[in-house]
Design an enzyme around this catalytic site. Structure first.
Site, PDB file in Angstrom:
ATOM      1  N   GLN A 102      13.617  -5.742  -4.918  1.00 18.39           N
ATOM      2  CA  GLN A 102      13.101  -6.140  -6.551  1.00 18.39           C
ATOM      3  C   GLN A 102      12.902  -5.062  -7.805  1.00 18.39           C
ATOM      4  OE1 GLN A 102       9.644  -8.392  -5.167  1.00 18.39           O
ATOM      5  NE2 GLN A 102       8.457  -6.872  -7.069  1.00 18.39           N
ATOM      6  N   ASP A 136      -5.915   6.057  -0.195  1.00 16.03           N
ATOM      7  CA  ASP A 136      -6.004   4.594  -0.855  1.00 16.03           C
ATOM      8  C   ASP A 136      -6.982   4.030  -0.153  1.00 16.03           C
ATOM      9  OD1 ASP A 136      -5.807   3.539   1.766  1.00 16.03           O
ATOM     10  OD2 ASP A 136      -3.739   2.647   1.738  1.00 16.03           O
ATOM     11  N   SER A 166       3.782  -6.345  -8.063  1.00 21.78           N
ATOM     12  CA  SER A 166       4.568  -7.081  -8.212  1.00 21.78           C
ATOM     13  C   SER A 166       4.506  -7.552  -9.716  1.00 21.78           C
ATOM     14  CB  SER A 166       4.823  -8.153  -7.134  1.00 21.78           C
ATOM     15  OG  SER A 166       5.291  -7.573  -5.941  1.00 21.78           O
ATOM     16  N   HIS A 199       0.950  -1.238  -0.038  1.00 24.94           N
ATOM     17  CA  HIS A 199       0.017  -0.109   0.073  1.00 24.94           C
ATOM     18  C   HIS A 199       1.202   1.338   0.215  1.00 24.94           C
ATOM     19  CE1 HIS A 199      -2.949  -2.724   2.572  1.00 24.94           C
ATOM     20  NE2 HIS A 199      -3.350  -2.919   0.941  1.00 24.94           N
ATOM     21  N   GLU A 229      -6.634 -10.407  -3.608  1.00 20.59           N
ATOM     22  CA  GLU A 229      -6.678 -10.094  -5.091  1.00 20.59           C
ATOM     23  C   GLU A 229      -6.288 -10.911  -6.233  1.00 20.59           C
ATOM     24  OE1 GLU A 229      -4.892  -8.039  -4.154  1.00 20.59           O
ATOM     25  OE2 GLU A 229      -4.126  -6.131  -5.775  1.00 20.59           O
ATOM     26  N   GLN A 230      -5.326 -11.415  -5.402  1.00 22.84           N
ATOM     27  CA  GLN A 230      -3.924 -12.561  -6.344  1.00 22.84           C
ATOM     28  C   GLN A 230      -4.524 -13.725  -7.384  1.00 22.84           C
ATOM     29  OE1 GLN A 230      -0.973 -12.817  -3.157  1.00 22.84           O
ATOM     30  NE2 GLN A 230      -1.009 -11.014  -2.859  1.00 22.84           N
TER      31      GLN A 230
HETATM   32  N1  UDP Z   1       9.094  -6.136  -2.743  1.00 21.74           N
HETATM   33  C1  UDP Z   1      10.586  -5.839  -2.672  1.00 21.74           C
HETATM   34  N2  UDP Z   1      11.826  -6.784  -2.202  1.00 21.74           N
HETATM   35  C2  UDP Z   1      11.050  -7.564  -1.658  1.00 21.74           C
HETATM   36  C3  UDP Z   1       9.083  -7.813  -1.453  1.00 21.74           C
HETATM   37  C4  UDP Z   1       8.524  -6.884  -2.201  1.00 21.74           C
HETATM   38  O1  UDP Z   1      11.173  -4.818  -2.810  1.00 21.74           O
HETATM   39  O2  UDP Z   1      12.008  -8.883  -1.477  1.00 21.74           O
HETATM   40  C5  UDP Z   1       8.076  -4.626  -3.326  1.00 21.74           C
HETATM   41  C6  UDP Z   1       7.324  -5.025  -4.606  1.00 21.74           C
HETATM   42  O3  UDP Z   1       8.828  -4.648  -5.897  1.00 21.74           O
HETATM   43  C7  UDP Z   1       6.567  -4.186  -3.975  1.00 21.74           C
HETATM   44  C8  UDP Z   1       5.651  -4.360  -2.956  1.00 21.74           C
HETATM   45  O4  UDP Z   1       7.302  -4.568  -2.606  1.00 21.74           O
HETATM   46  O5  UDP Z   1       6.596  -3.313  -4.913  1.00 21.74           O
HETATM   47  C9  UDP Z   1       5.062  -5.508  -2.542  1.00 21.74           C
HETATM   48  O6  UDP Z   1       3.531  -5.003  -3.122  1.00 21.74           O
HETATM   49  P1  UDP Z   1       2.604  -6.561  -4.626  1.00 21.74           P
HETATM   50  O7  UDP Z   1       1.091  -5.330  -4.827  1.00 21.74           O
HETATM   51  O8  UDP Z   1       3.424  -6.781  -5.274  1.00 21.74           O
HETATM   52  O9  UDP Z   1       2.215  -7.233  -3.024  1.00 21.74           O
HETATM   53  P2  UDP Z   1       2.121  -6.841  -1.556  1.00 21.74           P
HETATM   54  O10 UDP Z   1       2.659  -7.072  -0.895  1.00 21.74           O
HETATM   55  O11 UDP Z   1       0.997  -5.698  -1.169  1.00 21.74           O
HETATM   56  O12 UDP Z   1       1.589  -8.598  -1.539  1.00 21.74           O
END
Ligand code: UDP
Length: 484
Positions: A356, A116, A376, A19, A395-396
């Site tokens: 990432q 948000d 991601s 978020h 929502e994946q």
């Molecule tokens: N992320 C990262 N390194 C990691 C895991 C996640 O930089 O090891 C970052 C990724 O690049 C993204 C965010 O964390 O910007 C994760 O957001 P996403 O919407 O993919 O999934 P959520 O974590 O909300 O399930």
């Protein structure tokens, strides 16, 4: 020296890196492209080392101001087994007094508030103060359509959504398969479902919605949602929905020894040959699934970087509030015996968290085994990297269906990883496919190209964000005119 535009924008983010990161990136875009003064009000979990690092890096960049509000104490308000979704809704409700006092006291007076989806109750405060207000949906337009249509589904669908025989129809959009529904819809008797239904109403109270997608990617859904569209008519929606994405994180200078060693290793690999494996900020696997994944990666005989997190039984989002705190030795003990020494020439293991976007941007990355968080997913496609879709929570499952079946940029397992263990042979086959199948790679490059085009001057997302910025500026001038 260029003068800063007097327009002041306040953005609110709920806890969780999925978020916080897109809210920060949206804020940066208003600051960079429209010269707005931007303040980000981040309600933080206070348990994630990475959260602190990210907020500090925004402060150092001086693009946005940060106000960090620690999460309120929820002990008396939620039960131990309440879902992450419920916790987020309650957290943001409890944060309302803080948001109110900041919104009414901060100077210069904000011209607009952008919240948000977990903070839609704050829209009421902006309305009382006569401040323009928007909701930023960090996910995509099909998902937004489902959220907005859920109160209608609630009236017409009997029994649990997951037990329906037919997909759930949404006017003007693709139907949603019962097993793909958003987590809070999985059990209509759970507290999170009630919280979820209220969000649709909250969004419709705003002056407009910014959604993290772009026209070329989801034209049909955006048309359905906007004036004259089937969904908009059925809901009697009065507000515009702007596709302003992809809003994704940009690689930052990272001098850590971890990133340096990953980059040095990637430099030695051939182009598009390495699979990056990560389950986002919160994703966790069961012990059995983690071992199958390890075996699958080994059997695939492909190179990989795996961001490893300790397994946990029965919960797929266990790391949501705690990212970045685990140790390597702890991870290794869950992996098959001898795995670490057998794979040391072909694979790298990173405990818990890696940079990432920096990794995905390297020319050697050829595939991303991802939980399909929307952040991601966008980071993958904007780097032209095909996905191996492994949805876990939120929502994946919809995201995985979108990328694998509608966009054709992903392979996915035959079973849902949340329902059954994906076996090593299938994992090995999928990893090989994501690296070697040309069709998926070509398609993801097309999507990447479309995404870049939408962000350039003259592109749909650039125009949409500029339109919003203009409306905010005009409201700011009107306020001044009225005062004079
Ligand atoms: N992320 C990262 N390194 C990691 C895991 C996640 O930089 O090891 C970052 C990724 O690049 C993204 C965010 O964390 O910007 C994760 O957001 P996403 O919407 O993919 O999934 P959520 O974590 O909300 O399930």
């Amino acid at each position: 020296m260029e003068m800063q535009n007097p327009t002041h924008l306040l953005l609110v983010s709920s806890p969780g890196l999925g978020h916080l990161i897109p809210v920060i990136e949206l804020g940066k875009r208003f600051a960079l492209h429209h010269n707005f003064k931007v303040t980000i009000l981040a309600v933080t979990s206070q348990t994630s080392r990475v959260e602190t690092q990210i907020l500090n890096s925004v402060l150092t960049s001086s693009l946005c101001h940060i106000i960090d509000i620690p999460s309120p104490d929820l002990t008396a308000l939620v039960a131990e087994n309440d879902a992450v979704f419920t916790r987020l809704c309650v957290t943001m409700r409890e944060a309302k007094p803080a948001i109110r006092s900041i919104l009414s006291e901060i100077t210069p007076r904000p011209s607009a508030l952008i919240v948000d989806v977990f903070s839609t109750e704050a829209i009421q405060i902006a309305r009382e103060l006569k401040i323009m207000n928007y909701v930023f949906v960090a996910s995509h337009a099909w998902m937004l359509a489902l959220v907005l249509y859920s109160p209608v589904l609630d009236e017409v669908v009997e029994g649990q959504y997951v037990d329906q025989k037919e997909p759930l129809k949404i006017p003007g959009c693709n139907p949603v398969r019962p097993e793909d529904v958003f987590d809070p819809m999985l059990d209509r008797n759970d507290r999170q479902y009630k919280e979820y239904l209220a969000i649709a109403n909250g969004i419709l109270q705003s002056d407009g919605v910014l959604v993290n997608t772009w026209e070329e990617l989801q034209r049909k859904d955006l048309e359905a949602l906007n004036e004259g569209g089937l969904l908009s008519k059925e809901l009697d929606m009065k507000i515009p929905v702007h596709g302003v994405g992809p809003i994704v994180r940009q690689p930052e200078l990272d001098t850590s020894s971890l990133t340096h060693s990953l980059m040095t290793w990637l430099d030695k690999q051939s182009s598009e040959s390495v699979v990056y494996v990560s389950f986002g900020s919160g994703g966790t696997l069961s012990f059995e699934q983690m071992r199958e994944l390890a075996w699958g990666l080994e059997l695939s005989e492909q190179r990989f970087i795996w961001v490893v997190r300790a397994p946990i039984e029965g919960i797929t989002d266990a790391a949501f509030f705690t990212t970045g705190n685990s140790q390597f030795d702890e991870m290794v003990k869950y992996l098959p015996e001898g795995f670490v020494s057998r794979i040391h020439k072909v694979g790298l293991l990173v405990p818990d968290w890696a940079q990432q976007v920096t990794i995905l941007g390297h020319r050697s990355i050829g595939g991303f085994l991802s939980h399909c968080g929307w952040g991601s997913t966008l980071e993958s496609v904007t780097n032209g990297v095909p996905l191996l879709a492994w949805p876990l929570y939120a929502e994946q499952r919809m995201n995985a269906t979108l990328v694998a079946e509608e966009l054709g940029v992903a392979v996915r397992p035959r079973v849902l990883p949340t329902k059954k263990v994906v076996r090593r042979e299938e994992i090995a086959e999928m990893v090989r496919r994501v690296i070697t199948e040309n069709g998926i790679r070509e398609r993801v490059k097309e999507v990447q190209h479309g995404a870049m085009k939408s962000l350039c001057v003259g592109g749909s997302s650039y125009a949409a964000l500029s339109g919003v910025a203009k409306a905010i500026e005009c409201s700011c001038q009107n306020v001044k005119c009225n005062k004079n």
